[in-house]
Design a protein around this motif. Sequence first.
Motif, short mmCIF file in Angstrom:
data_model
loop_
_atom_site.label_atom_id
_atom_site.label_comp_id
_atom_site.label_asym_id
_atom_site.label_seq_id
_atom_site.Cartn_x
_atom_site.Cartn_y
_atom_site.Cartn_z
N GLY A 176 -4.54 -16.10 4.67
CA GLY A 176 -5.10 -14.85 4.07
C GLY A 176 -6.66 -15.28 4.26
N ILE A 200 -2.23 -6.52 9.46
CA ILE A 200 -3.42 -7.00 8.92
C ILE A 200 -4.45 -5.93 8.80
N THR A 243 -3.05 -17.20 12.03
CA THR A 243 -2.56 -16.55 11.12
C THR A 243 -1.35 -17.31 10.50
N PHE A 263 -1.73 -12.41 4.20
CA PHE A 263 -1.05 -11.21 4.59
C PHE A 263 0.33 -11.41 4.99
N ILE A 307 -3.32 -3.02 6.36
CA ILE A 307 -3.39 -3.25 4.80
C ILE A 307 -4.76 -3.45 4.48
N SER A 308 -5.66 -4.02 5.34
CA SER A 308 -7.19 -4.32 4.87
C SER A 308 -7.81 -3.10 4.65
#
Length: 433
Positions: A296, A117, A102, A195, A120-121
Amino acid sequence: MILLGFVLAIVIGASLLTLPFAKIGPGGASWIEALFTAVSAVCVTGLVVVDTPAYWTGFGQGVILLLIQIGGFGVMTFASVIGLTVIRRMSLRSRLNAATETKTLGLEDVRALVLGIVRISLVIEGAVAIALTAQFAIGYGYSLGEAAWLGVFHAVSSFNNAGFALFSNSIVPFATDPLICLPLCAATILGGLGFPVIMQLKKHLRRPLKWTMNTRIVLWATVFFLVLGTVYVTALEWNNPDTLGPLDWPGKVLAGFFQSVQTRTSGFNSVDIGALHPATLLGMDVFMFIGGGPAGTAGGIKVTTFAVLFFILVAEIRGEAVVNIFGKRLSRAVHRQAISVVLLATALVMAATVVLMLLTDFELGPVLFETVSAFGTVGLSTGITAQLPVAGQLVLILLMIVGRLGPITFASALALRERTLAYELPKERPIIG
């Protein structure tokens, strides 16, 4: 470890896709069809050698969706999520692997980043899935179950910049429908920011002075390339009877914007890519090669790499001894990294293009477009991928893996050992330019 993690995910995915009930009709998929599809899904590319809705069963499509989600998270990040879910903690090795994958600068914030992550995803994918489901059900008459599956699949595919579609001609039937195209564009843009940028905007959206150099570069570059790509594609294809020509002017602008967004790294298409003007394809090659934001779901060399090279050029032209970006001085180590990434990426794309031209009778334009699309994990195609011989498809498989991991990560994974010199040689300068 990161390379091996991706290879393991690809092998498991390909094995599942070779099962007889993963394919429509008698028998199972061939090894190259299953391998290519698994690599394309895990590397969130979207290039295909078979028609996804007509070839794969619901089980096969479900496997592809899962591989896209794993590839979008990152294999090591996904493994960290499993560890946090099952045993509620992350080992030091897991934190190191997740931090590397990341692009995290420190180990102390890895756990928060991984959980961020996931949140948010799921939030973005869920919101886009709801919007798409509503339009598929209300606007196109699909049953609620069918609309929900289409909404979820395309939401996950778009946010992870994968470009897999459950329509044989991608998003072409919805080229002038903003209620389909704009949610897909929104998910693609957000996924392509990276991200770290999304998480910083979530925390300091109204306080831009706290944005890092990375966030500033990604945001400015994203806006610039989206506008430039929209103007470029729309202007060149405005009167093309096979692409934007038959559409009214709002439809042309929407289709031009949609294709600009998808060229960044997602890979859906609302017009026939094979019918685009060669000049349009060449410009899209550049956009695909640059890609989106780092850390990302985007591919390419990343907009930050391009920006660093641009500011180095500006500093050199001005005769400045240091490179300054947004009020901060750029580390010299970043200069070397940016140059290394671009040179490795260029060499890889050119070598793959030469090999494919030797293996096939296709012209330079389509072949270059295909190789850049594979390296940039974009997934747009002029239609020649399925026609390539097995050797040619293996070349694209390698490009997709390198493009997803990054040239530096891939080269480092293949290096036998690190080498530290205990001495320095005397300096001398060759003539440059």
